[in-house]
Write an enzyme that holds these catalytic residues in place. Structure first.
Site, PDB file in Angstrom:
ATOM      1  N   ASN A  68     -10.038  -0.021  -0.530  1.00 44.07           N
ATOM      2  CA  ASN A  68      -8.575   0.045  -0.449  1.00 44.07           C
ATOM      3  C   ASN A  68      -7.979  -0.513  -1.747  1.00 44.07           C
ATOM      4  OD1 ASN A  68      -5.864  -0.316   0.103  1.00 44.07           O
ATOM      5  ND2 ASN A  68      -6.175  -1.248   2.108  1.00 44.07           N
ATOM      6  N   HIS A  70      -3.710   7.329   2.323  1.00 43.29           N
ATOM      7  CA  HIS A  70      -4.048   5.983   1.851  1.00 43.29           C
ATOM      8  C   HIS A  70      -5.457   5.663   2.337  1.00 43.29           C
ATOM      9  CE1 HIS A  70      -4.000   1.836   0.938  1.00 43.29           C
ATOM     10  NE2 HIS A  70      -3.829   1.416   2.173  1.00 43.29           N
ATOM     11  N   CYS A 121       0.816  -1.229   0.000  1.00 44.95           N
ATOM     12  CA  CYS A 121       0.000   0.000   0.000  1.00 44.95           C
ATOM     13  C   CYS A 121       0.847   1.275   0.000  1.00 44.95           C
ATOM     14  CB  CYS A 121      -0.949   0.003   1.199  1.00 44.95           C
ATOM     15  SG  CYS A 121      -2.082  -1.385   1.166  1.00 44.95           S
TER      16      CYS A 121
HETATM   17  O1  UT7 Z   1      -3.920  -1.077   3.573  1.00 43.44           O
HETATM   18  C1  UT7 Z   1      -3.170  -1.871   4.419  1.00 43.44           C
HETATM   19  C2  UT7 Z   1      -3.475  -1.588   5.806  1.00 43.44           C
HETATM   20  N1  UT7 Z   1      -4.715  -2.201   6.197  1.00 43.44           N
HETATM   21  C3  UT7 Z   1      -5.432  -1.598   7.091  1.00 43.44           C
HETATM   22  O2  UT7 Z   1      -5.079  -0.517   7.495  1.00 43.44           O
HETATM   23  C4  UT7 Z   1      -6.628  -2.292   7.644  1.00 43.44           C
HETATM   24  C5  UT7 Z   1      -6.607  -2.134   9.132  1.00 43.44           C
HETATM   25  N2  UT7 Z   1      -7.709  -2.816   9.856  1.00 43.44           N
HETATM   26  C6  UT7 Z   1      -8.983  -2.404   9.754  1.00 43.44           C
HETATM   27  O3  UT7 Z   1      -9.313  -1.515   8.997  1.00 43.44           O
HETATM   28  C7  UT7 Z   1      -9.993  -3.037  10.696  1.00 43.44           C
HETATM   29  O4  UT7 Z   1      -9.292  -3.778  11.673  1.00 43.44           O
HETATM   30  C8  UT7 Z   1     -10.996  -3.954   9.972  1.00 43.44           C
HETATM   31  C9  UT7 Z   1     -11.969  -3.110   9.192  1.00 43.44           C
HETATM   32  C10 UT7 Z   1     -10.284  -4.940   9.086  1.00 43.44           C
HETATM   33  C11 UT7 Z   1     -11.811  -4.756  11.013  1.00 43.44           C
HETATM   34  O5  UT7 Z   1     -12.450  -3.866  11.934  1.00 43.44           O
HETATM   35  P1  UT7 Z   1     -12.363  -4.147  13.482  1.00 43.44           P
HETATM   36  O6  UT7 Z   1     -13.173  -3.090  14.137  1.00 43.44           O
HETATM   37  O7  UT7 Z   1     -10.891  -4.211  13.842  1.00 43.44           O
HETATM   38  O8  UT7 Z   1     -13.081  -5.510  13.631  1.00 43.44           O
HETATM   39  P2  UT7 Z   1     -12.511  -6.918  14.161  1.00 43.44           P
HETATM   40  O9  UT7 Z   1     -11.537  -7.487  13.185  1.00 43.44           O
HETATM   41  O10 UT7 Z   1     -12.047  -6.745  15.577  1.00 43.44           O
HETATM   42  O11 UT7 Z   1     -13.816  -7.801  14.145  1.00 43.44           O
HETATM   43  C12 UT7 Z   1     -14.953  -7.469  14.966  1.00 43.44           C
HETATM   44  C13 UT7 Z   1     -16.036  -8.476  14.716  1.00 43.44           C
HETATM   45  C14 UT7 Z   1     -15.583  -9.918  14.778  1.00 43.44           C
HETATM   46  O12 UT7 Z   1     -16.602 -10.674  15.384  1.00 43.44           O
HETATM   47  P3  UT7 Z   1     -16.512 -11.101  16.927  1.00 43.44           P
HETATM   48  O13 UT7 Z   1     -15.258 -11.911  17.045  1.00 43.44           O
HETATM   49  O14 UT7 Z   1     -16.458  -9.810  17.687  1.00 43.44           O
HETATM   50  O15 UT7 Z   1     -17.779 -11.870  17.134  1.00 43.44           O
HETATM   51  C15 UT7 Z   1     -15.467 -10.323  13.333  1.00 43.44           C
HETATM   52  O16 UT7 Z   1     -15.656 -11.708  13.144  1.00 43.44           O
HETATM   53  O17 UT7 Z   1     -16.577  -8.294  13.396  1.00 43.44           O
HETATM   54  C16 UT7 Z   1     -16.597  -9.556  12.715  1.00 43.44           C
HETATM   55  N3  UT7 Z   1     -16.405  -9.299  11.290  1.00 43.44           N
HETATM   56  C17 UT7 Z   1     -17.433  -9.032  10.470  1.00 43.44           C
HETATM   57  N4  UT7 Z   1     -18.758  -8.958  10.673  1.00 43.44           N
HETATM   58  C18 UT7 Z   1     -19.541  -8.644   9.614  1.00 43.44           C
HETATM   59  C19 UT7 Z   1     -15.243  -9.259  10.584  1.00 43.44           C
HETATM   60  N5  UT7 Z   1     -15.490  -8.971   9.307  1.00 43.44           N
HETATM   61  C20 UT7 Z   1     -16.851  -8.829   9.197  1.00 43.44           C
HETATM   62  C21 UT7 Z   1     -17.718  -8.521   8.139  1.00 43.44           C
HETATM   63  N6  UT7 Z   1     -19.038  -8.439   8.387  1.00 43.44           N
HETATM   64  N7  UT7 Z   1     -17.255  -8.269   6.882  1.00 43.44           N
END
Ligand code: UT7
Length: 320
Positions: A277, A247, A113
């Site tokens: 992204n 980004h 990225c």
């Molecule tokens: O470009 C390279 C750099 N990349 C980034 O900067 C990405 C950085 N990370 C992020 O943007 C965020 O961490 C994400 C958007 C990927 C995820 O958001 P989050 O608030 O960190 O969520 P999480 O991974 O902690 O997941 C929270 C919950 C989980 O469920 P439980 O374990 O709390 O029951 C996931 O299983 O959300 C669930 N989950 C979803 N639910 C519905 C994960 N993906 C999805 C989804 N739809 N697509």
């Protein structure tokens, strides 16, 4: 002193649009979750057979036109991409042939990225040192090809696209300063673990794997530090920055960087909602959008920044 300046920008998004509602029919997710956690509403996906070089070619032609130059005026081509058409030749060589550019150096740069900022830094140095007069710098990706479309935690995040700039020698700085970093100790948090030398060592290993929340926290911290580093290196105050061109990984990460800069969101170029992204393409695509719609004007001071796999991260201070 010799510097480089941005002479023209271009961008391209493939025609096919995939909305959050489309994704909700493919995996267990909702529009509400995707918008709340990421800011993304839709993304563009390359057609079957449409490659990174195809996207790069469209964006490059638009950047050349905006700069008012022809292929014969370009003596360096650098493409930031993690999704090249082939193992070799580089996408930059394929692009050179498409655009009828010959003889000057052409190479790809892989910093995921942060790829466009790495490419911009290198091209700026070629120009500052007199090794090139005018460069085509591209960020182009087809991340849809390395997304596991059954993994809801990653497939909602990415899209395809390309952005390009023509930079040329100038007597006053356009690219004012660039700041690049990497730390390979974090490679396991965001990667596609298969490759030429390692080969594919198991199902799914040709796809993006990400520890989302760890990457999120690291991105916010690294971008916070790079804002301080960029301002300090140029003895600038936060109020000197006219636009943040970040980004486009996640609206919440972008909002944290804007807050650090005391910039209202109206001074931040946001495309994540429509593009998702697009990795190395995201910064030049956002720049091109804001230049073309008239928000960014000549003479304004821009802070470009990115964070990605590696980890890699970086910034560029640009007097547009
Ligand atoms: O470009 C390279 C750099 N990349 C980034 O900067 C990405 C950085 N990370 C992020 O943007 C965020 O961490 C994400 C958007 C990927 C995820 O958001 P989050 O608030 O960190 O969520 P999480 O991974 O902690 O997941 C929270 C919950 C989980 O469920 P439980 O374990 O709390 O029951 C996931 O299983 O959300 C669930 N989950 C979803 N639910 C519905 C994960 N993906 C999805 C989804 N739809 N697509």
């Amino acid at each position: 002193m010799r510097y480089s300046r941005i002479a023209g920008t271009g961008g391209y998004l493939p025609e096919r649009v995939l909305t959050n509602a489309d994704l909700a029919r493919m995996v267990d997710t909702t529009d509400e979750w995707i918008v709340d956690r990421t800011g993304v509403r839709k993304r563009h996906i390359a057609a079957e057979g449409e490659t990174t070089c195809d996207l790069a070619e469209h964006a490059s032609r638009r950047a050349l036109e905006a700069a008012g130059v022809g292929p014969g005026d370009i003596d360096l081509v650098v493409v930031g991409t993690a999704t090249p058409d082939m193992i070799f030749p580089s996408t930059a060589c394929l692009l050179q042939e498409r655009l009828d550019i010959h003889d000057g150096p052409a190479f790809d740069l892989q910093a995921v990225c942060t790829g466009f900022l790495y490419a911009l830094d290198i091209a700026d140095k070629f120009i500052r040192t007199g090794s090139a007069d005018r460069a085509l710098v591209v960020g182009a990706e087809t991340f849809s090809r390395i997304v596991d479309w059954t993994d809801r935690s990653t497939c909602v995040l990415f899209g395809d696209g390309a952005g390009a700039v023509v930079i040329e020698a100038a007597e006053v700085p356009g690219i004012v300063s660039t700041h690049l970093h990497a730390d390979g100790r974090y490679q396991s948090l965001l990667n596609v673990p298969s490759g030429v030398s390692r080969r594919c060592d198991g199902a799914g290993s040709g796809y993006i794997q990400m520890a989302g929340s760890e990457v999120f926290r690291a991105a916010v911290k690294a971008l916070d530090r790079i804002v301080d580093e960029t301002l300090a290196a140029n003895r600038l105050a936060k109020t000197d920055i006219d636009w943040l061109v970040p980004h486009q990984a996640n609206t919440r990460i972008i909002a944290a960087t804007a807050k650090k800069l005391d910039l209202p969101m109206s001074r931040v170029v946001l495309t994540v909602e429509d593009h998702a992204n697009t990795s190395a393409a995201s910064v030049p695509l956002a720049l091109d959008c804001a230049v073309r719609d008239g928000r960014i004007r000549r003479g304004e001071l821009l802070l470009l920044e990115a964070f990605g796999g590696g980890f890699t991260w970086g910034s560029a201070l640009v007097r547009y």
